[in-house]
Design an enzyme around this catalytic site. Structure first.
Site, short mmCIF file in Angstrom:
data_model
loop_
_atom_site.label_atom_id
_atom_site.label_comp_id
_atom_site.label_asym_id
_atom_site.label_seq_id
_atom_site.Cartn_x
_atom_site.Cartn_y
_atom_site.Cartn_z
N TYR A 129 -23.10 -7.29 -15.63
CA TYR A 129 -21.71 -7.17 -15.15
C TYR A 129 -21.58 -7.79 -13.75
O TYR A 129 -20.68 -8.59 -13.49
CB TYR A 129 -21.34 -5.68 -15.13
CG TYR A 129 -20.11 -5.30 -14.35
CD1 TYR A 129 -18.82 -5.63 -14.81
CD2 TYR A 129 -20.21 -4.58 -13.16
CE1 TYR A 129 -17.70 -5.26 -14.08
CE2 TYR A 129 -19.10 -4.21 -12.44
CZ TYR A 129 -17.84 -4.55 -12.90
OH TYR A 129 -16.72 -4.19 -12.18
N1 LIG Z 1 -14.93 0.85 -11.83
C1 LIG Z 1 -15.28 0.47 -10.62
O1 LIG Z 1 -15.85 1.23 -9.82
C2 LIG Z 1 -14.95 -0.94 -10.18
C3 LIG Z 1 -15.38 -1.36 -8.91
C4 LIG Z 1 -15.00 -2.64 -8.47
C5 LIG Z 1 -14.22 -3.45 -9.29
N2 LIG Z 1 -13.84 -3.01 -10.53
C6 LIG Z 1 -12.98 -3.90 -11.33
O2 LIG Z 1 -11.65 -3.42 -11.20
C7 LIG Z 1 -10.87 -3.92 -12.29
C8 LIG Z 1 -9.87 -2.85 -12.73
O3 LIG Z 1 -10.48 -1.62 -13.00
P1 LIG Z 1 -9.65 -0.45 -13.71
O4 LIG Z 1 -10.31 0.81 -13.33
O5 LIG Z 1 -8.21 -0.64 -13.51
O6 LIG Z 1 -10.00 -0.79 -15.23
P2 LIG Z 1 -9.30 -0.27 -16.58
O7 LIG Z 1 -8.43 0.90 -16.33
O8 LIG Z 1 -10.39 -0.17 -17.60
O9 LIG Z 1 -8.34 -1.51 -16.95
C9 LIG Z 1 -8.82 -2.69 -17.48
C10 LIG Z 1 -7.74 -3.29 -18.34
O10 LIG Z 1 -8.26 -4.49 -18.93
C11 LIG Z 1 -7.71 -4.57 -20.22
N3 LIG Z 1 -8.47 -5.39 -21.14
C12 LIG Z 1 -9.75 -5.25 -21.50
N4 LIG Z 1 -10.06 -6.14 -22.45
C13 LIG Z 1 -8.94 -6.85 -22.70
C14 LIG Z 1 -8.62 -7.91 -23.59
N5 LIG Z 1 -9.53 -8.42 -24.42
N6 LIG Z 1 -7.35 -8.40 -23.59
C15 LIG Z 1 -6.41 -7.88 -22.77
N7 LIG Z 1 -6.66 -6.88 -21.89
C16 LIG Z 1 -7.90 -6.37 -21.87
C17 LIG Z 1 -7.74 -3.14 -20.72
O11 LIG Z 1 -6.89 -3.05 -21.83
P3 LIG Z 1 -6.78 -1.71 -22.73
O12 LIG Z 1 -5.87 -0.81 -21.94
O13 LIG Z 1 -6.19 -2.23 -23.99
O14 LIG Z 1 -8.17 -1.17 -22.89
C18 LIG Z 1 -7.31 -2.37 -19.50
O15 LIG Z 1 -5.90 -2.21 -19.49
C19 LIG Z 1 -11.86 -4.40 -13.33
O16 LIG Z 1 -11.85 -5.82 -13.32
C20 LIG Z 1 -13.21 -3.89 -12.82
O17 LIG Z 1 -14.28 -4.75 -13.17
C21 LIG Z 1 -14.18 -1.78 -10.99
#
Ligand SMILES: NC(=O)c1ccc[n+]([C@@H]2O[C@H](COP(=O)([O-])OP(=O)(O)OC[C@H]3O[C@@H](n4cnc5c(N)ncnc54)[C@H](OP(=O)(O)O)[C@@H]3O)[C@@H](O)[C@H]2O)c1
Length: 218
Positions: A129
């Protein structure tokens, strides 16, 4: 301002949509589940139905249409290496191409600290990742677009503090998603921040001041 959000139904994406709509902006975004459409409509955002992995860049460009900025905050969310490559990696490359095709000048990418939690030895999938996110950063920095990469620390669902630490190099910690969304909204409205990688974690600077402090004067 008209912003298209890839990941609009996600946690950061929907908070960002709310922030931008509260400012009076037009917001639309890609959703892949029809049942997510109603909540977005209630927010005042337009949705375009499609799966990032199934769409071609041309098809995605059609869905994006005319926009001032594209925000990519989608993510595979730990669904395994293949999904991570397809969404966090190839998905970003496809979105860059689609932004070019649609004539969207500005592209804001939600990335991650390269050193995030590396001391925890979270395994191969997590290493993958981190590597894929970095590859996506590289693709955007070489795209020729007006780009901004925001690297938030570990995301929490705690209430936003409205204060952060934001700069080219910060210490990895935690950050409420609400503060990430508010910072993204301010970055989108600060065109003088361009072609910059910014790291974001909790801190004591009010978000508007933190964003302003990163405007390069030369
Ligand atoms: N978690 C952490 O601690 C962390 C730290 C730093 C950065 N980040 C980054 O922050 C970002 C946002 O995080 P978050 O917590 O908001 O994530 P999240 O709630 O999981 O949201 C991700 C979104 O991406 C969509 N998605 C996934 N696959 C897709 C596809 N094939 N086509 C269209 N949409 C798709 C999902 O759709 P569905 O609703 O349909 O599933 C979901 O709405 C991510 O890029 C993550 O890598 C995370």
């Amino acid at each position: 301002m008209n912003t298209f959000i890839i990941g609009i139904a996600g946690k950061v994406g929907s908070l960002l949509a709310r922030e931008l709509i509260a400012r009076g902006d037009d917001v639309s975004g890609l959703v892949r589940k029809p049942e997510q459409r109603r909540a977005l409509a209630e927010l005042g955002a337009d949705d375009r139905l499609g799966d990032l992995t199934a769409l071609s860049a041309d098809e995605l460009a059609e869905l994006i249409g005319p926009a001032d900025a594209l925000v990519f905050t989608a993510g595979a969310g730990g669904a395994g290496k293949e999904a991570t490559t397809a969404i966090d990696g190839d998905g970003v490359v496809k979105a860059i191409e689609a932004a070019r095709l649609a004539g969207v000048p500005r592209f804001v990418l939600v990335s991650v600290f390269p050193e995030a939690w590396r001391e925890r030895n979270l395994g191969d999938d997590f290493d993958h990742y981190i590597a894929v996110k970095k590859t996506a950063d590289i693709a955007l920095t070489t795209s020729g677009l007006d780009w901004v990469i925001l690297r938030p620390a570990a995301l929490t669902d705690a209430p936003g503090q409205d204060t952060v630490a934001l700069g080219p190099a910060e210490t990895h910690g935690e950050i409420p998603r609400a503060d990430v969304a508010r910072t993204l909204a301010h970055l989108l409205h600060e065109p003088r921040i361009s072609r910059q990688i910014l790291e974001l974690t909790t801190g004591s600077t009010p978000i508007p001041d933190a964003v302003r402090a990163n405007v390069r004067t030369r």
